[in-house]
Design a protein around this motif. Sequence first.
Motif, PDB file in Angstrom:
ATOM      1  N   LYS A 143     -22.929  50.717   2.223  1.00  0.00           N
ATOM      2  CA  LYS A 143     -23.501  51.121   0.991  1.00  0.00           C
ATOM      3  C   LYS A 143     -24.175  52.372   0.702  1.00  0.00           C
ATOM      4  O   LYS A 143     -25.031  52.672   1.725  1.00  0.00           O
ATOM      5  N   SER A 145     -26.569  55.146  -0.041  1.00  0.00           N
ATOM      6  CA  SER A 145     -28.038  55.088  -0.609  1.00  0.00           C
ATOM      7  C   SER A 145     -28.136  55.571  -1.978  1.00  0.00           C
ATOM      8  O   SER A 145     -27.283  56.708  -2.234  1.00  0.00           O
ATOM      9  N   GLU A 146     -29.155  55.533  -2.497  1.00  0.00           N
ATOM     10  CA  GLU A 146     -29.464  56.024  -3.992  1.00  0.00           C
ATOM     11  C   GLU A 146     -29.658  57.528  -3.798  1.00  0.00           C
ATOM     12  O   GLU A 146     -28.987  58.214  -4.852  1.00  0.00           O
ATOM     13  N   ASP A 147     -30.169  58.086  -2.858  1.00  0.00           N
ATOM     14  CA  ASP A 147     -30.231  59.588  -2.864  1.00  0.00           C
ATOM     15  C   ASP A 147     -28.982  60.179  -2.364  1.00  0.00           C
ATOM     16  O   ASP A 147     -28.961  61.385  -2.398  1.00  0.00           O
ATOM     17  N   GLY A 148     -28.049  59.348  -1.926  1.00  0.00           N
ATOM     18  CA  GLY A 148     -26.756  59.899  -1.468  1.00  0.00           C
ATOM     19  C   GLY A 148     -26.825  60.542  -0.308  1.00  0.00           C
ATOM     20  O   GLY A 148     -25.958  61.312   0.136  1.00  0.00           O
ATOM     21  N   THR A 149     -27.791  60.399   0.591  1.00  0.00           N
ATOM     22  CA  THR A 149     -27.753  60.930   1.960  1.00  0.00           C
ATOM     23  C   THR A 149     -27.059  60.176   3.067  1.00  0.00           C
ATOM     24  O   THR A 149     -27.040  60.784   4.208  1.00  0.00           O
ATOM     25  N   TYR A 151     -25.323  56.060   4.239  1.00  0.00           N
ATOM     26  CA  TYR A 151     -24.601  54.562   3.870  1.00  0.00           C
ATOM     27  C   TYR A 151     -25.603  53.771   4.778  1.00  0.00           C
ATOM     28  O   TYR A 151     -26.129  54.090   5.726  1.00  0.00           O
ATOM     29  N   THR A 175     -16.624  50.145   1.639  1.00  0.00           N
ATOM     30  CA  THR A 175     -17.571  50.959   0.787  1.00  0.00           C
ATOM     31  C   THR A 175     -17.417  50.374  -0.686  1.00  0.00           C
ATOM     32  O   THR A 175     -18.085  50.916  -1.774  1.00  0.00           O
ATOM     33  N   LYS A 224     -28.467  53.056   9.163  1.00  0.00           N
ATOM     34  CA  LYS A 224     -28.387  54.153   8.416  1.00  0.00           C
ATOM     35  C   LYS A 224     -27.315  55.252   8.911  1.00  0.00           C
ATOM     36  O   LYS A 224     -27.571  55.754  10.050  1.00  0.00           O
TER      37      LYS A 224
END
Length: 316
Positions: A143, A145-149, A151, A175, A224
């Motif tokens: 998934k 991450s909220e900050d887009g850096t 998965y 995904t 991560k």
Amino acid sequence: MRRSVFNEDHQAFRETIRAFIEAEVAPVYDEWFAAGQAPRDFYYKLGELGVFGISVPEEFGGAGLDTHKFEAVLYEETARAGVNFGGSGVHVLLALPYIKMLATDEQKKRFLPRFVSGEEMWALAMTEPGTGSDVAGMKTTAKLSEDGTHYVLNGAKTFITGGVHADRVIVCARTSAPSAEDRRFGISLFAVDTKSEGYSVGRKLDKLGLRTSDTAELAFVDVKVPVEDLLGEENKGFYYLGTNLASERWGIAFGAYAQAKAAVRFAQSYVTDRTVFGKPVASFQNTKFELAACQAEVDAAEAWPTAPWRLWTPAS
Ligand SMILES: Cc1cc2nc3c(=O)[nH]c(=O)nc-3n(C[C@H](O)[C@H](O)[C@H](O)COP(=O)(O)OP(=O)(O)OC[C@H]3O[C@@H](n4cnc5c(N)ncnc54)[C@H](O)[C@@H]3O)c2cc1C
């Protein structure tokens, strides 16, 4: 059988590999066999020998040769000696096509030099405890991450060749959910660093054959994975897998032929040395029939006009 498919370069490579096996592998192979894996150091030696870089472009440290013929020589020589080079086949035959096909220039610069030297061994993780042939049914998720850096990877894989020593694994994960029209949609490929927190190697599985090729279980708990390690486009993983599995099948087909050829050779040697009723086993008529039949099948595989090395290699 006389063959014209290999040239002097392939012959020189064959001699190098044969000498390498005699010096570095045969004396310790029983230990590898008992341990169920080749030692990590061995892969550095293969890297030094140039085995991993044959078809890697020169700008990334390889020889840039677009051919499978050197791999074919490796298969024949390992089979001839009755040994196996551990998970190195997966490194070259399974993982490399994905890097070449999908990696960006930045990723190639980051991955390939260490791939070639053997500093970073690669594996490919598709299969899961509940999902084998039906790849679209995989449950491992990644998934964003909220900050887009990065998965966040969660799930488990099994039967992963080279999984014990791998430094980087191409992990297939969902995904997105499957779409209504296409359940194969939604899988992505990631080049996961096995030193990441939450990544662990489980059991090394016991096998009947290929014992020195380690086969492992892997688990991911909130691993991560930086977005920079996504391979290709999101959600297109299934199609990438479909493209590259053909290369894996080439390896399986060629390996089967090379081992059949070696088995006939081992059998000939045995029946020549072994004596029964005062004569070598080889001198009995039935032994000759049986061996001739086996040799004919091997010769047929070698001569077949669409034999794997003809289909998969350019003229070079
Ligand atoms: C030595 C070894 C090394 C491996 N290395 C790797 C690796 O490096 N990476 C990786 O991701 N995986 C690896 N695998 C896993 C391999 O890809 C799977 O075993 C394969 O995909 C089959 O899955 P499965 O074993 O779960 O069988 P299943 O999918 O559960 O199949 C079970 C049986 O059902 C049959 N079957 C399946 N589908 C159908 C159908 N549609 N119609 C009829 N019959 C069907 C199969 O033929 C089989 O007999 C390895 C496996 C082995 C044995």
